[in-house]
Design an enzyme around this catalytic site. Structure first.
Site, PDB file in Angstrom:
ATOM      1  N   ARG A  36      56.072  54.339  38.661  1.00 36.10           N
ATOM      2  CA  ARG A  36      57.047  54.653  37.676  1.00 36.10           C
ATOM      3  C   ARG A  36      58.266  54.050  38.077  1.00 36.10           C
ATOM      4  O   ARG A  36      58.691  53.919  39.157  1.00 36.10           O
ATOM      5  CB  ARG A  36      57.232  56.269  37.898  1.00 36.10           C
ATOM      6  CG  ARG A  36      58.367  57.037  37.240  1.00 36.10           C
ATOM      7  CD  ARG A  36      58.045  56.913  35.622  1.00 36.10           C
ATOM      8  NE  ARG A  36      58.866  57.811  34.944  1.00 36.10           N
ATOM      9  CZ  ARG A  36      60.155  57.460  34.511  1.00 36.10           C
ATOM     10  NH1 ARG A  36      60.719  56.456  34.787  1.00 36.10           N
ATOM     11  NH2 ARG A  36      60.882  58.472  33.782  1.00 36.10           N
ATOM     12  N   GLU A  44      58.383  58.570  25.084  1.00 37.14           N
ATOM     13  CA  GLU A  44      57.239  58.902  25.008  1.00 37.14           C
ATOM     14  C   GLU A  44      56.076  57.851  24.186  1.00 37.14           C
ATOM     15  O   GLU A  44      56.768  57.619  23.111  1.00 37.14           O
ATOM     16  CB  GLU A  44      57.007  60.340  24.783  1.00 37.14           C
ATOM     17  CG  GLU A  44      57.557  61.291  25.910  1.00 37.14           C
ATOM     18  CD  GLU A  44      56.936  61.254  27.101  1.00 37.14           C
ATOM     19  OE1 GLU A  44      55.860  60.948  27.272  1.00 37.14           O
ATOM     20  OE2 GLU A  44      57.987  61.239  28.176  1.00 37.14           O
ATOM     21  N   ARG A  78      53.396  59.801  41.414  1.00 37.13           N
ATOM     22  CA  ARG A  78      53.337  58.285  41.176  1.00 37.13           C
ATOM     23  C   ARG A  78      54.450  57.593  42.138  1.00 37.13           C
ATOM     24  O   ARG A  78      55.369  58.268  42.468  1.00 37.13           O
ATOM     25  CB  ARG A  78      54.061  58.017  39.708  1.00 37.13           C
ATOM     26  CG  ARG A  78      52.837  58.691  38.900  1.00 37.13           C
ATOM     27  CD  ARG A  78      53.598  58.666  37.257  1.00 37.13           C
ATOM     28  NE  ARG A  78      54.849  58.986  37.103  1.00 37.13           N
ATOM     29  CZ  ARG A  78      55.404  59.444  35.985  1.00 37.13           C
ATOM     30  NH1 ARG A  78      54.991  58.899  34.843  1.00 37.13           N
ATOM     31  NH2 ARG A  78      56.503  59.968  35.952  1.00 37.13           N
TER      32      ARG A  78
END
Length: 146
Positions: A36, A44, A78
């Site tokens: 990330r 999104e 992540r």
């Protein structure tokens, strides 16, 4: 950019405008990490400009060597990192193109990135061409979470 040691990786997948997968480590002993990108939040995938943000990240990083400067892990496990591809800071590139927001809780710590976002907005770059762009955290709250 932090002074920590860079981890050299090969970007093998782009998930959206702020997340990628990379193979890191020595040949034959590499491991894949989902990364990330720190400080920014891109639209999104199903949100306006979500696919453009993903495409821009792919143009910068897909099948390229990346330098990761790890900061830790996010709440989804992540790797959270500053990422450089083709000599460019990826967060800076996404903001300059108008394809990401500075993640609100971290804005005060990154005035240079906030200034880039402000400039992209003033120039109507990317998502800032919309009349009322919806921040990804608001989109998630309205459409993705019960």
């Amino acid at each position: 950019m932090p002074a920590s040691t860079a981890l050299l990786c090969l970007v093998v997948a782009i998930h959206d405008g702020d997340t990628l997968s990379a193979r890191c480590g020595a040949p034959g002993a590499w491991r894949q990490e989902r990364v990330r990108i720190a400080v920014v939040d891109a639209p999104e995938s199903r949100q306006a400009f979500g696919q453009r943000a993903r495409q821009n990240l792919a143009r910068l990083c897909f099948r390229q060597q990346a330098r990761l400067y790890r900061l830790g892990h996010d709440s989804y496990g992540r790797t959270l990192a500053h990422v450089r591809c083709q000599g460019q800071d990826v967060a800076t590139a996404q903001l300059r193109a108008g394809l990401a927001w500075v993640y609100a809780p971290q804005a005060k710590q990154h005035p240079r990135l906030v200034a880039l976002q402000r400039q992209a907005r003033a120039n109507g770059q990317g998502l800032w061409a919309q009349k009322r762009p919806l921040a990804p955290w608001d989109y998630r709250r309205q459409y993705l979470r019960p």
